[in-house]
Design a protein around this motif. Structure first.
Motif, PDB file in Angstrom:
ATOM      1  N   PRO A  41      36.222  39.322  33.150  1.00  0.00           N
ATOM      2  CA  PRO A  41      37.438  39.463  33.448  1.00  0.00           C
ATOM      3  C   PRO A  41      37.746  40.142  34.847  1.00  0.00           C
ATOM      4  O   PRO A  41      36.578  40.233  35.574  1.00  0.00           O
ATOM      5  N   GLU A  42      38.920  40.141  35.368  1.00  0.00           N
ATOM      6  CA  GLU A  42      38.897  40.721  36.684  1.00  0.00           C
ATOM      7  C   GLU A  42      38.098  42.063  36.931  1.00  0.00           C
ATOM      8  O   GLU A  42      38.131  42.800  36.194  1.00  0.00           O
ATOM      9  N   ILE A  43      37.572  42.236  38.093  1.00  0.00           N
ATOM     10  CA  ILE A  43      37.122  43.469  38.523  1.00  0.00           C
ATOM     11  C   ILE A  43      37.845  44.317  39.469  1.00  0.00           C
ATOM     12  O   ILE A  43      38.461  43.752  40.295  1.00  0.00           O
ATOM     13  N   VAL A  44      38.195  45.547  38.746  1.00  0.00           N
ATOM     14  CA  VAL A  44      39.025  46.486  39.521  1.00  0.00           C
ATOM     15  C   VAL A  44      38.215  47.616  40.199  1.00  0.00           C
ATOM     16  O   VAL A  44      37.713  48.342  39.428  1.00  0.00           O
ATOM     17  N   ILE A  45      38.118  47.545  41.592  1.00  0.00           N
ATOM     18  CA  ILE A  45      37.507  48.767  42.110  1.00  0.00           C
ATOM     19  C   ILE A  45      38.418  49.737  42.848  1.00  0.00           C
ATOM     20  O   ILE A  45      39.215  49.658  43.728  1.00  0.00           O
TER      21      ILE A  45
ATOM     22  N   LEU B 220      35.215  34.540  39.888  1.00  0.00           N
ATOM     23  CA  LEU B 220      35.735  35.709  39.311  1.00  0.00           C
ATOM     24  C   LEU B 220      36.683  36.208  40.380  1.00  0.00           C
ATOM     25  O   LEU B 220      36.732  35.776  41.674  1.00  0.00           O
ATOM     26  N   HIS B 221      37.441  36.984  39.932  1.00  0.00           N
ATOM     27  CA  HIS B 221      38.585  37.454  41.124  1.00  0.00           C
ATOM     28  C   HIS B 221      38.412  39.372  41.094  1.00  0.00           C
ATOM     29  O   HIS B 221      38.220  39.808  39.945  1.00  0.00           O
ATOM     30  N   VAL B 222      38.150  39.704  42.173  1.00  0.00           N
ATOM     31  CA  VAL B 222      38.236  41.240  42.345  1.00  0.00           C
ATOM     32  C   VAL B 222      39.086  41.808  43.183  1.00  0.00           C
ATOM     33  O   VAL B 222      39.756  41.195  44.215  1.00  0.00           O
ATOM     34  N   THR B 223      39.924  42.795  42.490  1.00  0.00           N
ATOM     35  CA  THR B 223      40.992  43.626  43.127  1.00  0.00           C
ATOM     36  C   THR B 223      40.398  44.939  43.690  1.00  0.00           C
ATOM     37  O   THR B 223      40.040  45.761  42.896  1.00  0.00           O
ATOM     38  N   LEU B 224      41.193  45.188  44.819  1.00  0.00           N
ATOM     39  CA  LEU B 224      40.846  46.710  45.222  1.00  0.00           C
ATOM     40  C   LEU B 224      41.866  47.588  44.837  1.00  0.00           C
ATOM     41  O   LEU B 224      43.028  47.123  44.920  1.00  0.00           O
ATOM     42  N   LYS B 225      41.492  48.851  44.592  1.00  0.00           N
ATOM     43  CA  LYS B 225      42.713  49.645  44.118  1.00  0.00           C
ATOM     44  C   LYS B 225      42.643  50.905  44.903  1.00  0.00           C
ATOM     45  O   LYS B 225      41.918  52.061  44.458  1.00  0.00           O
ATOM     46  N   PRO B 226      42.993  51.072  46.427  1.00  0.00           N
ATOM     47  CA  PRO B 226      43.003  52.365  46.988  1.00  0.00           C
ATOM     48  C   PRO B 226      43.956  53.502  46.484  1.00  0.00           C
ATOM     49  O   PRO B 226      44.970  53.049  45.708  1.00  0.00           O
TER      50      PRO B 226
END
Length: 537
Positions: A354-358, A383-389
């Protein structure tokens, strides 16, 4: 600094004798935030340091090794099962008003801490009944494992064996509070109130706290300095000037390091604190250590932990202590093993993950690390990685008190150990622990932890090291760097002050030697052994 406070500090400095004169007073400069005098409500490191002068419990720290040293405990014993401790109180233990200290003072003081349910009250949860009492599910004091067997004998019953218990008892939250102070809210207004430490409070203003030697202290003969003066200011230049001209002995906070004349007085050393990233292990597939480890093995650790970025890169969670140094974390990439682990877990080349949310606090360094994670993982895997500042002001509450357990995959945290033992870091990863933010569960880790509870010292440290290795090799925790402390003090002149992992320097042990230079002026032929602060940041 406002002008009125600056004038007050300068007025104080004018009264101080420079180094080289007959020394009867030791002067420390702290930051401008005034300390909380109530040890059970205190939170900050400057308060912990000041409280070493005012209060004492059953044990205190050796200033160099951090080993627990008997303070109010004349002697102690432990039951065969490791759960019941008996402490004999020193017969010459007195409050500064001359009244005797008894076991009942410990019962009263510790129950007050549970009544307050202050931040450090969780330290008492190792004691039978303490957690239930402080949370209100069982408010019967007799059900708490803190008993005065007789006036000079205290018995403490634990919920399980805890080899670190005597170390924990060094913490300020286990100190004694005089009966007259139990209900007091304004401790500053109560000065001079009774204490049991090596010094007693004399006066306090918005710019200074003055203590004098407590002649009723049980070990008063070992206390050499008659008076302690603590000054409070955020003016770096003022603090440095006072040190350079010999009017103060220790800058514990403020200071312009580039302007310190005696550069050998700059003390920089690692402390018991680690910044790390962690996986959210509460849901699949991140609760599978094969997946976590595979992702960790795809990262360029030499770059992430570069010494050009961090003064103290960390390969382990626990800062190595004497007798504890065999832990092995993930130190380099291994793409072949990573691909094999993912295939074994059912995600060949990352397909199906699944998507990785950092999630990260939106500062420069966390953003840089999160960006590296994203770049490397998307480059190597499908895969897809999303940055979550996130806003720094709300970041920690968001990750620790999250309503949605799936709101992120990876986040970061900094943990500071409050007592000198690996369990100060490892207990938070045990199954069901309140501080287990990662939701980490691992049978092998728990087996090592459970075995350690009843083990002797050497075997215990080996088991804890194996537990940490399991934690790190399974990549639930990814350490980045250890923090460091910085002070300005001539440790050759002020003897009894040592660098240590808790940055705690009990005032009781300080005494004056012979200054190499007087005042704090650098010898023209003396090499600068410490880098200026600009190089340390």
């Amino acid at each position: 600094m406002n002008s009125r406070l600056a004038l007050a500090v300068f007025a104080i400095a004018a009264l101080l004798a420079p180094i080289g004169a007959q020394e009867t007073e030791f002067v420390t400069v702290y930051g401008a935030q005034l300390p909380q005098l109530d040890p059970q409500r205190a939170l900050f490191s400057n308060e912990a340091q000041i409280h070493t002068a005012l209060y004492e419990g059953l044990f205190t720290y050796d200033p160099q090794t951090l080993e627990p040293v008997r303070a109010l405990a004349q002697s102690w014993s432990r039951s065969i099962d490791g759960k019941v401790y008996r402490f004999s109180i020193r017969e010459n233990a007195q409050w500064s008003d001359g009244t005797a200290i008894t076991a009942e003072d410990f019962v009263r003081s510790w129950l007050r801490m549970l009544d307050l349910n202050a931040e450090y009250a969780t330290f008492f949860d190792i004691i039978a009944g303490a957690r239930e009492y402080r949370l209100g599910t069982d408010r019967v004091a007799d059900h708490v494992g803190i008993k005065a067997i007789d006036p000079m004998t205290l018995e403490v019953t634990l919920v399980r064996p805890a080899a670190y218990f005597t170390r924990l008892l060094c913490h300020q939250s286990f100190a004694l509070i005089h009966p007259s102070m139990i209900g007091v809210k304004d401790w500053r207004a109560a000065i001079p109130y009774p204490v049991n430490g090596p010094y007693r409070p004399i006066s306090m203003t918005d710019s200074e706290l003055v203590l004098e030697k407590n002649e009723k202290y049980w070990d008063a003969a070992s206390v050499e300095i008659p008076t302690l003066r603590m000054m409070f200011t955020d003016d770096d230049n003022l603090a440095t000037s006072l040190f350079n001209t010999g009017h103060v002995h220790w800058l514990d906070g403020p200071g312009n390091y580039e302007q310190v004349l005696l550069q050998t007085a700059i003390q920089v050393f690692p402390i018991y604190s680690t910044h790390y990233w962690f996986f959210n292990c509460e849901f699949a597939p991140w609760n599978d250590q094969r997946v976590r480890r595979a992702l960790a093995l795809l990262l360029p650790w030499d770059t992430i932990r570069s010494s050009d970025t961090y003064r103290l890169p960390a390969k382990t969670l626990v800062l190595p202590l004497p007798g504890y140094s065999k832990t092995k974390g993930i130190e380099k990439a291994d793409k072949e093993e990573a691909k094999k682990l993912l295939a074994d877990a059912g995600y060949p080349n990352g397909q199906g993950l699944p998507e990785i949310v950092i999630a990260f606090a939106d500062y420069k360094q966390p953003r840089a690390i999160a960006t590296t994670f994203k770049t490397e993982w998307e480059k190597a895997l499908d895969l897809h990685v999303t940055l979550k500042p996130m806003a720094p002001s709300s970041y920690y509450d968001s990750i620790t008190n999250r309503a949605d357990t799936t709101s992120f995959t990876l986040a970061h945290e900094t943990w500071i150990g409050d007592f000198a033992d690996p369990e100060a870091f490892l207990q938070m990863w045990t199954t069901g622990a309140p501080l287990n933010v990662a939701g980490y569960e691992d049978k092998e880790f728990m087996d090592y932890m459970n075995q350690s509870y009843a083990a002797n010292d050497d075997t215990r440290m080996q088991l804890l090291s194996k537990a940490e290795t399991e934690l790190l090799q399974g990549a639930a925790c990814l350490p980045i760097y250890h923090n460091f402390a910085a002070s300005i003090i001539d440790a050759e002149y002020v003897q009894g002050w040592y660098q240590n992992a808790l940055d705690i320097h009990p005032y009781k042990y300080l005494h004056f030697g012979t200054p190499s230079v007087s005042p704090n002026v650098a010898d023209a032929n003396m090499p600068a052994k410490a880098r200026p602060v600009s190089a340390l940041q």
